[in-house]
Design an enzyme around this catalytic site. Structure first.
Site, short mmCIF file in Angstrom:
data_model
loop_
_atom_site.label_atom_id
_atom_site.label_comp_id
_atom_site.label_asym_id
_atom_site.label_seq_id
_atom_site.Cartn_x
_atom_site.Cartn_y
_atom_site.Cartn_z
N GLN A 222 0.74 -1.32 -0.14
CA GLN A 222 0.02 0.04 0.22
C GLN A 222 0.85 1.32 0.13
OE1 GLN A 222 -3.19 -2.04 3.01
NE2 GLN A 222 -3.19 0.12 2.63
N ARG A 369 -9.16 0.24 7.62
CA ARG A 369 -10.57 1.01 7.24
C ARG A 369 -10.84 2.31 8.07
NH1 ARG A 369 -13.95 -1.47 2.93
NH2 ARG A 369 -14.74 0.52 3.00
N CYS A 370 -9.71 2.78 8.77
CA CYS A 370 -9.89 4.07 9.42
C CYS A 370 -8.22 4.65 9.67
CB CYS A 370 -10.38 3.87 10.85
SG CYS A 370 -9.22 3.01 12.01
N GLU A 727 -13.25 5.20 5.04
CA GLU A 727 -13.32 4.38 6.08
C GLU A 727 -14.67 4.86 6.97
OE1 GLU A 727 -11.09 3.15 4.73
OE2 GLU A 727 -9.28 4.13 4.48
#
Ligand code: CDP
Length: 773
Positions: A222, A369-370, A727
């Site tokens: 990523q 996802r945050c 997110e």
């Protein structure tokens, strides 16, 4: 008419179909497993069955004799090259292959490199390791007790299991607020460990060319640029000779941010053997050894006045980090968590303490996802507010409304010292209430209760923080958090946009092309978006924590505006007019692009391109309100989701369809955590949840339907007003689900229950308060 005829169709806010889907739909994606290089070898990893053990010896002789095995690598072999340990992105160290001890179940102990992947895996069974089991620490509370075994005794000066202690806010003012409070509510809860579980596990193909020394590493990354720098630091390879290529990635969710031992051993093996080496992780390897999420213990209190005004917040948090601190946390403070722990509320005083501890588990706590523990903080404040509403006997929606930060207070400095850039919370709450039919539902709930049925309505009004930098506050291992875009318009008016971020499925090839289209009028289909190849993209910190749109999206808009400025000059030249007169006459961007290479004025450089390294002045603060309706079965404890309404505000939406897809993904994930996902450990540190029969993920069958709404409060400092969105659904929805189930039981006094809300747990809670059947 403007200088540059852009055929302005308004490319922002349009649900342009995803350009990248064409290749995915026909099975022509290019994932790590698709990469096959001539002479390629295959690597398999032997993992520790013990969570904590001394290694007396490793005998690889039987494995080496298996036909097809090329080499077996152990920690001792790596130690000869100073590669047995590596730095983590949080400035800690982690073993590449164990030498002295194993410190978690699933830790990498040895690697077999073979001509064939099956041979490599068969050979693992022929490696004999003599382990001497040691006492295991499975919780951070146990880790911090006096006399607990010191897990990281390899680290000089480490005498206990504490990793960090951070504080934010004003302890004295908070103390005062609690002393003067009419009402104090307390909540002690645990946000359980779960796993990002991307569809594609981790893997790489490392190819070090023996003739040139160039290392080309195809990997599930990523953050390819940051990983290149880490490789240069770990392996001592010259950075210009390292090329990281992150191809199509089947989901990341924070799990593909850390550097894993598999990448390092495959690269070292390729360097030593002069042949490409492929490593593909299996599902169990992914679940037990790579970056998990959450595992956060929270204990806090909210101080209120009699009339419901919130006056103070006190929180203690303890995080289980596993055996290495490796979650890529910016170095200066507990980013994310400290930013928004006061939620959407105007709480004048707060004091927050957070500690991290080593345990005998996989390292992690990644931004799943945050951004950086935002989910945990948001969950906690929403659960606390819900508890306060019950204890004060007031409507939970109205208690929220009463305490929201009013729109005129933005930019707003929170009690923990951070500035919220923008917000307007009531319209999102109102829309959620209206869409879910709140008033009618409350009546229905009363009727249901009289009939003996348990209907619950849960709310969560969250504020998120995304888009790290600014670089003065955020760095990873000292590398400042900015991001970049390089835009080049070709002579025929087609363009290529190169970015430092890297999509793992978010649709960057479409949305970033839309930003350029908006600025220059080149249609999105004429703009190629390139990411993930460090030789061919500008330096960036990568995609996680919803930072792509706030940072690289801004870099893209700024780069496009630079191109537009030059295009104006070219247009003036072509029209033999001054730039100021261009209002009245026009040239298309395609004509101008051609002129940039064929007919540019004297003294002007040829070409039409620009680069921008964008350092945002602040993070962006998306927000929303979610409402969930459930009915709980008194006989079984099972809860059925009747309705989910999610109202999100992420500022200007570039592509509403993609945004909705992102939100639905987050809502599904929130439902999964609330309902079923859990990774736990027995007292010996054995991981329970190491496969998809034990670790349950929601599929389309059980996932409830969602109704989505939106409000639009643009970020005042973002060039196009966009805030990240990836997110936020994960942030808000777990609290909304839990609050709904508690609401169904609330009248009987159930105030707390930890996720996942399995039916047996809910039934026990019902039974305790005499509601079970
Ligand atoms: O960093 P990451 O791409 O995971 O998250 P993001 O910046 O929140 O964006 C997720 C996806 O939604 C990207 O394709 C964005 O361009 C898109 N998006 C959008 O269309 N409009 C927004 N206001 C925010 C994101």
């Amino acid at each position: 008419m403007t200088a540059v005829e852009t055929e302005h169709k308004g490319w922002l806010g349009r649900s342009v179909k995803r350009k990248e889907d064409a290749r995915f739909i026909v099975g022509r994606g290019n994932y790590i497993e698709d990469i096959k290089l001539p002479g390629m070898l295959h690597m398999a990893i032997l993992r520790s069955p013990y969570a904590h053990a001394k290694i007396n010896s490793i005998d690889t002789s039987r494995a080496m004799e298996l036909p097809g095995v090329v080499v077996v690598v152990t920690g001792d072999v790596l130690a000869e090259h100073k590669l047995a340990w590596m730095p983590t992105l949080s400035g800690d160290t982690q073993a590449v292959l164990a030498t002295d001890k194993v410190r978690m179940q699933g830790q990498e102990v040895a690697c077999v490199i073979a001509e064939d992947p099956y041979v490599a895996h068969d050979a693992l069974e022929l490696i004999d390791v003599d382990y001497e089991p040691l006492p295991v620490v499975t919780t951070p509370q146990a880790a911090l007790e006096d006399g607990a075994p010191v897990i990281r005794d390899d680290k000089e000066g480490q005498t206990d299991n504490r990793i960090y202690h951070w504080e934010a806010g004003d302890a004295e003012a908070t103390e005062q607020a609690f002393a003067e409070a009419d009402k104090v509510v307390r909540l002690v809860t645990h946000y359980p460990r779960c796993h990002p579980a991307p569809l594609e596990c981790c893997g790489c193909v490392a190819d070090v060319n023996p003739a040139t020394g160039k290392a080309t590493i195809h990997m599930t990354s990523q953050a390819p640029h940051a990983h290149r720098t880490v490789f240069a630091l770990v392996a001592g390879l010259p950075e210009q000779n390292i090329q990281i290529i992150s191809p199509d990635i089947g989901g990341g969710f924070g799990n593909k941010v850390p550097v894993y031992p598999g990448y390092v051993v495959a690269t070292a093996a390729s360097l030593l053997l002069g042949r490409p080496v492929k490593w593909i992780e299996d599902r169990t390897g992914n679940l037990i050894s790579t970056g998990f999420a959450r595992d956060f213990y929270m204990d806090g209190e909210l101080a209120l006045k009699e009339d419901g005004t919130m006056t103070g917040l006190r929180v203690n948090m303890l995080s289980d980090q596993g055996y290495a601190y490796a979650d890529a946390q910016p170095s200066k403070f507990r980013a994310g968590l400290f930013h928004i722990v006061t939620g959407s509320y105007d709480i004048p005083a707060a004091h927050v303490v957070t500690d991290g501890a080593y345990t005998n588990k996989a390292p992690g706590g990644v931004a799943y996802r945050c951004s950086f523990r935002v989910t945990e903080a948001s969950f906690f404040i929403e659960r606390l507010v819900q508890t306060a509403a019950y204890e004060l006997g007031v409507d939970p929606a109205e208690l929220r409304r009463q305490n929201f930060i009013p729109p005129e207070k933005f930019p707003y400095t929170s009690a923990t010292g951070f500035e919220y850039d923008s917000g307007n919370y009531e319209p999102a709450l109102d829309q959620a209430l209206q869409r879910v039919g709140y008033k009618v539902l409350r009546e229905e709930q009363k009727r249901a209760r009289e009939e003996g049925r348990l209907l619950g309505i849960g709310l969560a009004s969250f504020t998120e923080v995304v888009g790290a930098g600014p670089s003065r506050h955020y760095d990873i291992l000292g590398i400042k958090m900015f991001d970049s875009a390089e835009l080049r318009v070709h002579p025929t008016g087609k363009a290529i946009l190169k970015l430092g971020v890297k999509s793992q499925g978010q649709g960057h090839e479409t949305t970033f092309a839309q930003i350029v289209a908006e600025e220059l009028g080149i249609p999105p289909e004429d703009i190629a978006v390139q990411e993930g190849d460090t030789d061919n993209t500008p330096y960036g910190l990568g995609t996680y924590a919803s930072r792509s749109t706030p940072v690289a999206g801004a870099a893209t808009a700024v780069a496009a505006r630079k191109v537009r400025d030059k295009a104006r000059k070219l247009a003036a030249h072509l029209l033999e007019a001054s730039e100021d007169d261009l209002e009245w006459r026009a040239k298309t961007i395609q004509e101008i692009a051609f002129a940039a290479y064929t007919d540019h004025p004297e003294g002007m450089e040829a070409g039409l391109e620009a680069t921008n390294y964008y350092d945002p002045p602040n993070m962006t603060f998306p927000f929303g309100t979610y409402a969930v309706v459930v009915e709980v079965d008194r006989g079984t404890g099972a809860w059925d989701v009747k309705k989910v309404v999610a109202v999100d505000d992420c500022g200007t939406r570039i592509n509403p369809m993609i945004v909705e897809g992102q939100i639905m993904g987050g809502l599904t994930e929130g439902y999964g955590t609330a309902a079923m996902e859990l990774i736990t450990f027995d007292e010996d540190g054995n991981c329970i949840g190491s496969n998809f029969t034990d670790y349950l993920l929601p599929g389309s069958w059980e996932t409830p339907a969602f109704e989505l709404g939106e409000t639009v409060t643009p970020s005042p400092h973002h060039p196009i007003g966009a805030k990240g969105v990836g997110e936020s659904a994960t942030v808000g929805s777990p609290a909304a689900y839990v609050n709904a189930v508690i609401d169904a039981l609330a009248h009987a006094g159930v105030r707390n229950i930890d996720m996942p809300l399995t039916s047996d747990k809910v039934w026990s809670a019902l039974n305790e308060v005499g509601l079970a059947e």
